[in-house]
Design a protein around this motif. Structure first.
Motif: not given
Lengths: 132, 229
Positions: B41-54
């Protein structure tokens, strides 16, 4: 992207030089590429990266010619072919799902070569600098 | 510049896609991990969208029943990896300046973890909606996160990212009362670009939407292992 392009250009140049019976070395003076709306590349940035990565190499006088191609798709339901407008990825005729058929890749169209000028030019290949 | 008119020039027609090898390599890695039963699973987003928390919440919920590992991509530091370290096997990938991850770095990270047998491999990409869209990491599921503190018209600005994704997570929904963001708008905007996008509203810190996210992951892995057998 420009790094990958220069590697491919060098590969083609070397294959061509090997295939030519004359044994003369050739240099690249123009690279022609095609870029579309979904390639993920901006022509101005490609040009500056190209200039930067060919500086002080055997390609430092080469030009990069960029042709724009449209974003095209084919409908998976009704088979119609069309250009995608405003990134609306559904069939204008039947609203069906589509498959992109062009404008989403970075194409090397052609390279123009000529016999190398004598030793007044840098001999370093642009693709020889590689980040680990 | 003027060229010598006597110099014979040759135009070599090539008509090849730049980066073909990278695409071939990514497909090979995709198949290799699918054959082993690993959903990447490749998780992408702008900085600060919550990838690490998710990922923290996902690891907490699923870490004991499933074999999970995480590769975290950042330009510098291992802060994100540190947050996940205690929960599941985690490796930090530092790009040292590059704004996106590429397959070789991912492969090195997996090797650093000992290339274990996994059910899920999560790759937290560098926070950036532009460059990562163009780099195939061998993933089976591409997930883009958009948070409620961003514009709900974001998808239209990043067509390649949304076109190439299968799932969109709308994160930080607990903040909806305080922002102009409309969940329906962002979903409609994204589905103009990718009609098949699955959209899940998420409030990771409150546990909102996490059941649906978990279901999405398990179903995707099920489809993968069914088609690989």
């Amino acid at each position: 992207m420009i790094r990958a392009l220069l590697e491919l250009v060098e590969q083609v140049r070397a294959e061509h030089q090997a295939a030519e019976a004359t044994g003369d070395s050739v240099e690249v003076f123009q690279v022609h590429v095609e870029v579309g709306p979904l390639t993920g590349a901006e022509p101005d940035l490609l040009q500056s990266a190209f200039r930067s990565l060919t500086q002080e190499t055997s390609m430092d006088q080469a030009t990069l010619r960029i042709s724009a191609v449209p974003l095209t798709a084919s409908c998976l339901e009704c088979g119609e072919n069309f250009e995608i407008v405003e990134f609306r990825f559904f069939c204008p005729h039947c609203q069906g799902h589509v498959r992109v058929t062009g404008g989403d890749s970075f194409q090397l169209v052609s390279i123009d070569v000529r016999p190398s000028a004598p030793q007044s030019r840098p001999s370093k290949l642009p693709s020889s600098d590689r980040e680990s | 510049m003027a060229s010598d008119s006597q110099t014979p020039a040759t135009s070599i027609v090539v008509r090849r896609t730049v980066g073909e090898q990278a695409a071939v390599d990514a497909e090979a890695e995709r198949r290799r991990l699918a054959a082993r039963g690993t959903l990447v699973v490749n998780l992408l987003s702008s900085p600060g969208a919550g990838k690490t928390t998710l990922l923290e919440q996902t690891a907490r919920r699923m870490g004991s029943d499933w074999r999970i590992a995480v590769l975290v991509g950042d330009l510098e530091t291992d802060r994100d990896a540190q947050r996940l370290q205690g929960l599941v096997p985690t490796a930090q990938l530092t790009t040292g300046g590059a704004c996106h991850l590429e397959l070789p770095l991912v492969q090195r990270g997996l090797a650093a973890l000992g290339d274990p047998e996994l059910d899920f491999l999560f790759i937290e990409n560098v926070g950036n909606l532009v460059c990562p869209a163009s780099h195939d990491l061998g993933e089976h599921l591409r997930v883009v996160l958009v948070s409620t503190t961003e514009g709900d018209d974001k998808p239209g600005k990043y067509p390649k990212m949304f076109r190439t994704s299968q799932v969109m997570l709308v994160t930080k929904i607990d903040l909806l009362p305080y922002v102009p963001f409309q969940v329906e708008h962002v979903i409609a905007d994204a589905r103009r670009i990718q009609p098949q996008l699955e959209a899940i509203p998420i409030g990771a810190l409150q546990g909102e939407g996490l059941d649906q996210w978990q279901r999405c992951l398990i179903d995707a892995r099920q489809r993968l292992t069914a088609s690989s057998s």
